[in-house]
Design a protein around this motif. Structure first.
Motif, PDB file in Angstrom:
ATOM      1  N   VAL A  49     -34.402  61.428  50.442  1.00  0.00           N
ATOM      2  CA  VAL A  49     -33.755  62.566  51.086  1.00  0.00           C
ATOM      3  C   VAL A  49     -33.515  62.147  52.534  1.00  0.00           C
ATOM      4  O   VAL A  49     -34.439  61.685  53.190  1.00  0.00           O
ATOM      5  N   PRO A  50     -32.285  62.243  53.053  1.00  0.00           N
ATOM      6  CA  PRO A  50     -32.013  61.814  54.434  1.00  0.00           C
ATOM      7  C   PRO A  50     -32.933  62.516  55.430  1.00  0.00           C
ATOM      8  O   PRO A  50     -33.242  63.699  55.267  1.00  0.00           O
ATOM      9  N   ASP A  51     -33.376  61.763  56.452  1.00  0.00           N
ATOM     10  CA  ASP A  51     -34.320  62.296  57.447  1.00  0.00           C
ATOM     11  C   ASP A  51     -33.795  63.579  58.084  1.00  0.00           C
ATOM     12  O   ASP A  51     -34.572  64.481  58.393  1.00  0.00           O
ATOM     13  N   GLU A  52     -32.468  63.617  58.328  1.00  0.00           N
ATOM     14  CA  GLU A  52     -31.874  64.773  59.027  1.00  0.00           C
ATOM     15  C   GLU A  52     -32.161  66.075  58.273  1.00  0.00           C
ATOM     16  O   GLU A  52     -32.163  67.153  58.861  1.00  0.00           O
ATOM     17  N   VAL A  53     -32.361  65.983  56.988  1.00  0.00           N
ATOM     18  CA  VAL A  53     -32.569  67.203  56.176  1.00  0.00           C
ATOM     19  C   VAL A  53     -33.920  67.845  56.498  1.00  0.00           C
ATOM     20  O   VAL A  53     -34.118  69.038  56.343  1.00  0.00           O
ATOM     21  N   GLY A  54     -34.859  67.014  56.979  1.00  0.00           N
ATOM     22  CA  GLY A  54     -36.178  67.542  57.314  1.00  0.00           C
ATOM     23  C   GLY A  54     -37.069  67.669  56.067  1.00  0.00           C
ATOM     24  O   GLY A  54     -36.786  67.066  55.039  1.00  0.00           O
ATOM     25  N   HIS A  55     -38.063  68.478  56.196  1.00  0.00           N
ATOM     26  CA  HIS A  55     -39.051  68.601  55.109  1.00  0.00           C
ATOM     27  C   HIS A  55     -38.451  69.301  53.887  1.00  0.00           C
ATOM     28  O   HIS A  55     -37.770  70.306  54.023  1.00  0.00           O
ATOM     29  N   MET A  56     -38.670  68.705  52.709  1.00  0.00           N
ATOM     30  CA  MET A  56     -38.174  69.348  51.493  1.00  0.00           C
ATOM     31  C   MET A  56     -39.240  69.292  50.435  1.00  0.00           C
ATOM     32  O   MET A  56     -39.774  68.241  50.133  1.00  0.00           O
TER      33      MET A  56
END
Lengths: 95, 330
Positions: A88-95
């Motif tokens: 998951v791309p870092d920009e998306v944050g916590h998922m």
């Protein structure tokens, strides 16, 4: 004279609301009523339980530990079942 | 409560049956894996553990006798309730341990019969009498104290069911030692007569308690295998030393004198005891202690007098089962 054998029971105790029953040990008793009473005396002398299950030991079917390799192999090779398999791309944050 | 003295294995039961499997087994032990009941294990490992765990169980059960002696004569209701709870715990410990021993393939009934027939041993310490109330304090303080020293390393023993039983036992044992020490503190702060009673109990129990750890390392021949199998993690002398070093300041606090005038502190701070009378230990193990016959007779009597209860319970269970079957068939 040898003492005759008394049936063996496995004891499971739920320690708190919301937790599952957990195996704590075994004991001998003539029937399920006596098994429950003995389980209370042996395994809950300090308030360890809210609920007890007793199960005749011979009613349990167990997997063979010497075949654990084959038994659990299907899970070993499926890393895509774990969340860390997916990027998951870092920009998306916590998922 | 327990002793290390029974942890030895026979010299002649170590035939190597299957070299490949035995070396695999040893590799698992070396990797600190736990051995579980259905796993392959050398016959000698099974035999050693069956003996050690069942003798440990017998010790818990016979250990109820010297203390049970004082339940009806405890000096207050508080003391009586605590002693009753402690003796119940010993019974519970015996049952956890029989259950652990049974996972190795010998039934509890066979194990109990071996004890009743005198074939199986139990800890030598329970062949000494409890003459005064101070003995109850001393047993909790010293006998349970010595047992804890031995049992804590057993929580990491290589055999899973034994290690798990020991974890439960150790959690409960700490109350036993503290209740014993509290009795001693009360007696030692009491009248001169009460303090003398405490000293007298210490005088009689001190040496037998040191013997609980078993023969000195240089004559204990069978420790190697138990150590290799990670059943035994410390030697007899190491545990004995730990116990003495922990106990000396406690005796000092109580204002009691350890009955060993030759005991000296060495340069490392360890207390070095005078020679132990191992002949006495051998005599007690051989059945010639002050209470050996009484203890076995009491166990046999209880077993025989309980036979009708076991039979009745089984007969009732059978009757109910056949009635249910008959109802289901209708």
């Amino acid at each position: 004279m040898a003492t005759p054998n008394v049936p063996l029971w496995e004891v499971f105790i739920r320690s708190r609301n919301g937790l599952a029953h957990k195996h704590v040990g075994s004991l001998h008793a003539a029937d399920s009523t006596l098994a429950l009473q003995a389980a209370r005396d042996i395994y809950t002398r300090r308030g360890e339980g809210l609920s007890i299950w007793v199960v005749p030991s011979n009613a349990i079917t167990a997997s063979d530990p010497s075949e654990k390799g084959m038994m659990f192999e299907p899970a070993e090779s499926k890393i895509y079942r774990h969340p860390t398999f997916y990027d998951v791309p870092d920009e998306v944050g916590h998922m | 409560m327990y002793t290390q003295a029974l942890n030895s294995s026979d010299g002649d039961d170590r035939g190597v049956e299957d070299v490949a499997r035995a070396s695999q087994f040893q590799a698992r032990i070396d990797a600190d894996e736990r051995i579980e009941p259905n796993d392959w294990m050398p016959a000698a490992y099974r035999k050693t553990l069956t003996r050690q765990i069942s003798q440990h169980a017998h010790s818990e059960i016979v250990g109820m006798l010297p203390e049970g002696n004082w339940i009806t004569r405890a000096p207050s209701l508080r003391r009586k309730a605590a002693l009753l709870a402690k003796v119940q715990d010993e019974c519970g410990h015996g049952l956890y341990l029989y259950a652990a021993a049974e996972t190795l393939g010998t039934s509890r009934e066979e194990l109990v019969d071996a004890m009743l027939s005198g074939k199986a041993k139990y800890s030598s310490i329970f062949n000494y009498p409890t003459l005064t109330w101070a003995d109850i304090g001393t047993i909790g303080w010293l006998v349970d104290g010595a047992a804890i020293m031995n049992q804590i390393p057993l929580c990491r023993c290589s055999y899973g069911p034994y290690a798990r039983a020991m974890i439960r036992v150790c959690k409960e044992e700490s109350f036993h030692q503290r209740q014993g020490f509290e009795i001693m503190v009360t007696l030692c702060r009491g009248t001169a007569e009460q303090k003398a009673m405490a000293q007298n109990a210490l005088d009689r129990w001190w040496w037998p308690v040191l013997m609980m750890f078993g023969p000195p390392d240089q004559v204990s021949q069978h420790s190697d295998t138990s150590t290799k199998w990670k059943i035994k993690r410390f030697s007899n002398d190491e545990l004995r030393q730990k116990f003495i070093d922990a106990t000396v300041p406690q005796a000092e606090f109580l204002g009691l004198t350890i009955p060993d005038p030759g005991m000296k502190q060495n340069e490392n701070g360890n207390w070095v005891h005078s020679p132990i009378d191992w002949d006495e230990f051998k005599q007690v193990l051989a059945g010639n202690g002050p209470c050996n016959r009484d203890r076995l007779a009491a166990r046999r009597k209880a077993h025989e007098e309980g036979a009708w209860v076991r039979e009745a319970a089984m007969a009732y269970a059978e009757k109910r089962k056949s009635r249910q079957l008959a109802q289901a068939a209708e």
